[in-house]
Design an enzyme around this catalytic site. Structure first.
Site, PDB file in Angstrom:
ATOM      1  N   SER A 553      12.954  86.441  39.577  1.00 54.01           N
ATOM      2  CA  SER A 553      13.940  85.456  39.115  1.00 54.01           C
ATOM      3  C   SER A 553      13.746  85.607  37.398  1.00 54.01           C
ATOM      4  O   SER A 553      13.147  86.139  37.037  1.00 54.01           O
ATOM      5  CB  SER A 553      13.350  84.039  39.446  1.00 54.01           C
ATOM      6  OG  SER A 553      14.178  83.124  38.592  1.00 54.01           O
ATOM      7  N   TYR A 566       7.828  76.363  40.227  1.00 54.80           N
ATOM      8  CA  TYR A 566       8.720  77.680  40.470  1.00 54.80           C
ATOM      9  C   TYR A 566       8.381  78.930  39.456  1.00 54.80           C
ATOM     10  O   TYR A 566       8.272  80.086  39.835  1.00 54.80           O
ATOM     11  CB  TYR A 566      10.287  77.205  40.725  1.00 54.80           C
ATOM     12  CG  TYR A 566      11.090  78.290  41.185  1.00 54.80           C
ATOM     13  CD1 TYR A 566      11.261  78.834  42.167  1.00 54.80           C
ATOM     14  CD2 TYR A 566      11.793  78.928  40.023  1.00 54.80           C
ATOM     15  CE1 TYR A 566      12.191  79.937  42.497  1.00 54.80           C
ATOM     16  CE2 TYR A 566      12.780  79.922  40.359  1.00 54.80           C
ATOM     17  CZ  TYR A 566      12.723  80.222  41.529  1.00 54.80           C
ATOM     18  OH  TYR A 566      13.878  81.300  41.759  1.00 54.80           O
TER      19      TYR A 566
END
Length: 676
Positions: A553, A566
């Protein structure tokens, strides 16, 4: 004009039953009249299954249509057996109308027979007679003068002339047994032809059952008996990547595993080695299975390391033997040797591994060897199995016409013969990646914790020759091992793994619970580690290199708000890429990553609550989140799952063959996430 429709229907019925013929084996035909648009007059035509088609799935488009007068006129210009391959090109000058399939080598057999309907098939029972040492006498005993015997002759124009002459001289006959090959039957109507075909097959099978010896394949050898199913498949999964690596020495192959009762029983019998060494006989068989298989000569209870070591030695001997076979029979004009690896590998007590350029060809090769086992059993039941000699097999295998057929095949897709596993493949980015890899030629295991979602995506992609679903929780080491084992049993091993499974819970630090932290790290950090470890173990056993791709990500390098768990898990994944690239490079395994951002549309993560949480953080409507993310990028474009799939393909398709340890941003340009 009902002739083509009747022919297709008859072909589909015959081809649907494996007792009648094998996949893509045999051909059928019908003669009739139609109007010649050039003259307005009736013209006699032959409709015949074209080259490469399959009877079970035949459509009218798969028929070659030829003018009978022109086809039969070729007999006057036939230059003889030594030049009969030239006749295949001459068939093109007999074609009627536009379109249609290319005529096969067997066209003469159908056109020269003076009967309206002809079936040529490869039933196991018929080939048992055709390969029996005293097949001609047995044919006479079984059928009287109702079915004739034609000695072995390579398919071609002369064989067609031979059968036509037999039929003219024996008007009472309904068909022939073709030595070393199969059967041909005929009839005045389509129904009569089909009935005659089925009569020959049923009569041959009944004769074998009534007259055959009790144990045609010999006595059972207890040490080679089948392992219990769970242990058998566990050992098969461990051996599959090793065997696939050996079978891919010349070129990458896809594998197929079969542990049917037919195979296991054959391998438990004391004649199995002798019969396997004799090789298959029917041309359709050995063109797909090679002349003979590689057979392990150890019991399944031997140590795994001993089996693997023995397989390597047997493989080396097999390659040498095949090279010698080629050298014995090759002539100056022969095509070059296509490869010396086995297409069939037999492991007593475990089963059969078959190989091909695609999953379908690998599966079909295995099906053909099961046919060959049935033929051997039938021939040994009533006589002695005696296939055509080695020189004739070579002439078929390295036939110029077969070489031309191979040359006409389309260029392989970029990921042909590669086997991929995509975790989190049931939705969003994973679904897009699975679709893209399959579209580029890969076989794909769609892995997801949601079994139904994985099954839907696999079904969207295609049948089990292209994609299979696997239910897997990447946080469970046993489930991950089972996933890689399932991939090995489905396709032979694994070449490409995409660590995509993920989830996200967006919370500030003070609201993030221990459970939030553990869940996200279990799925993405630990899960990726477990998947990479099992995949690397299989890839190293294969010895074919491989690719591991992490879907990380932008958050792995960008410090966004309210996202501690996350983003930390993504950073962990990001560094795993670097660590594993350094460690696995010596095995030819490349490890790279993709850093997407803001993939809203089609995303399971965003649909599962992450979208609402991030929209609240940024103060926008959830429906506008994709547009919001787009506006904060340099390119002002929304990132979609397909864009991430594009990056994965770019990393694994071969153009970046010397790239490892790389992270590719797919974020439409987020300056704060530029890699440094």
């Amino acid at each position: 004009m009902h002739t083509p429709a009747e022919l297709v229907a008859r072909s589909n019925r015959l081809g649907a039953d494996p007792r009648n013929t094998n996949y893509a084996g045999g051909n059928t035909s019908a003669k009739g009249t139609d109007v010649d648009p050039a003259t307005g007059q009736d013209v006699e035509l032959l409709w015949v299954k074209g080259s490469g088609g399959d009877l079970g799935t035949l459509t009218a488009a798969g028929l070659a249509v030829l003018r009978l007068d022109r086809l039969r006129a070729l007999a006057a210009t036939y230059p003889g057996v030594e030049r009969e391959d030239e006749m295949v090109a001459a068939f093109d000058y007999c074609l009627h109308g536009r379109g249609g399939a290319a005529p096969s080598i067997d066209t003469a057999m159908h056109g020269l027979l003076d009967v309206a309907h002809v079936d040529h098939l490869h039933p196991d029972a018929g080939i048992a007679f055709a390969t029996a040492a005293d097949g001609e006498a047995l044919t006479k005993e079984c059928f009287g003068d109702r079915v004739l015997w034609a000695p072995w002759r390579r398919p071609g124009f002369q064989l067609g002339m031979d059968i036509a002459q037999l039929q003219r001289q024996n008007p009472q006959a309904i068909g022939v047994i073709l030595g070393g090959h199969g059967i041909t039957a005929w009839g005045a109507t389509s129904a009569q032809c089909e009935a005659n075909t089925l009569e020959i097959i049923a009569t041959a099978q009944a004769f074998i059952e009534e007259r055959g010896v009790a144990e045609p394949l010999g006595a059972v050898m207890p040490q080679y008996g089948a392992l219990p199913e769970s242990g058998r498949r566990k050992l098969a999964a461990a051996l599959a990547p090793v065997i696939r690596g050996l079978a891919s020495t010349d070129r990458p192959q896809v594998g197929h595993f079969t542990d049917s009762e037919v195979v296991l029983d054959f391998l438990s019998r004391d004649k199995h080695q002798r019969l396997a060494d004799l090789g298959t006989s029917c041309p359709d068989h050995f063109l797909r299975t090679k002349v003979k298989p590689l057979v392990l000569d150890l019991p399944p209870t031997a140590e795994l390391s001993e089996i693997i070591e023995r397989l390597a030695l047997l493989h080396s001997a097999y390659r040498e033997d095949y090279a010698n076979y080629y050298a014995r029979h090759a002539e100056p004009g022969s095509p070059p040797m296509r490869g010396a690896d086995p297409a069939i590998v037999l492991i007593p007590g475990v089963g059969m591994f078959s190989f091909g350029a695609t999953k379908q060809t690998a599966r079909v090769a295995g099906e053909f060897y099961v046919n060959a086992i049935n033929v051997m059993r039938g021939a040994e039941a009533i006589s002695t199995y005696r296939p055509i000699d080695e020189a004739e097999k070579f002439r078929i295998e390295y036939w110029a016409l077969e070489e031309a057929k191979l040359a006409r095949m389309p260029k392989p897709a970029p990921l042909a013969a590669r086997i991929a596993v995509v975790t989190g493949g049931g939705s969003g980015i994973g679904r897009a990646i699975a679709h893209r890899l399959a579209a580029e030629g890969a076989c794909v295991v769609v892995a997801d914790r949601d079994e139904a979602a994985a099954a839907r995506v696999a079904e969207e992609i295609g049948g089990t020759d292209v994609a299979v679903p696997v239910c897997a929780d990447v946080t469970d080491a046993d489930a991950v091992a089972a996933m890689v084992e399932a991939c090995a049993l489905a396709f032979g091993g694994v070449d490409l793994v995409v660590n995509n499974a993920g989830l996200s819970i967006s919370k500030p630090l003070l609201d993030t619970t221990d459970a939030d932290w553990d869940l996200q790290h279990d799925v993405m950090a630990k899960g990726s580690f477990l998947v990479a470890r099992e995949a690397a173990r299989s890839m190293i056993a294969q010895g074919m290199g491989g690719d591991i791709v992490y879907i990380s990500s932008k958050n792995a390098v960008f410090a966004g708000p309210n996202n501690i768990a996350y983003s930390a898990a993504k950073a962990d994944q990001s560094h795993q890429v670097r660590l594993l690239a350094a460690e696995l490079g010596e095995h030819g395994i490349r490890v790279n990553g993709v850093n997407p951002d803001g993939v809203v549309r089609g995303s399971g993560i965003f649909a599962g609550g992450w979208g609402a949480q991030r929209a609240a953080v940024y103060g926008v409507e959830e429906s506008e989140l994709g547009a919001f993310y787009a506006q904060r990028t340099l390119l002002k474009r929304e990132v979609l799952p397909e864009h991430v799939a594009n990056a994965v393909f770019a990393l694994v398709a071969g153009e970046l063959s010397h790239t490892t340890g790389l992270h590719v941003p797919v974020d439409a340009g987020v300056a704060a996430a530029f890699l440094r």
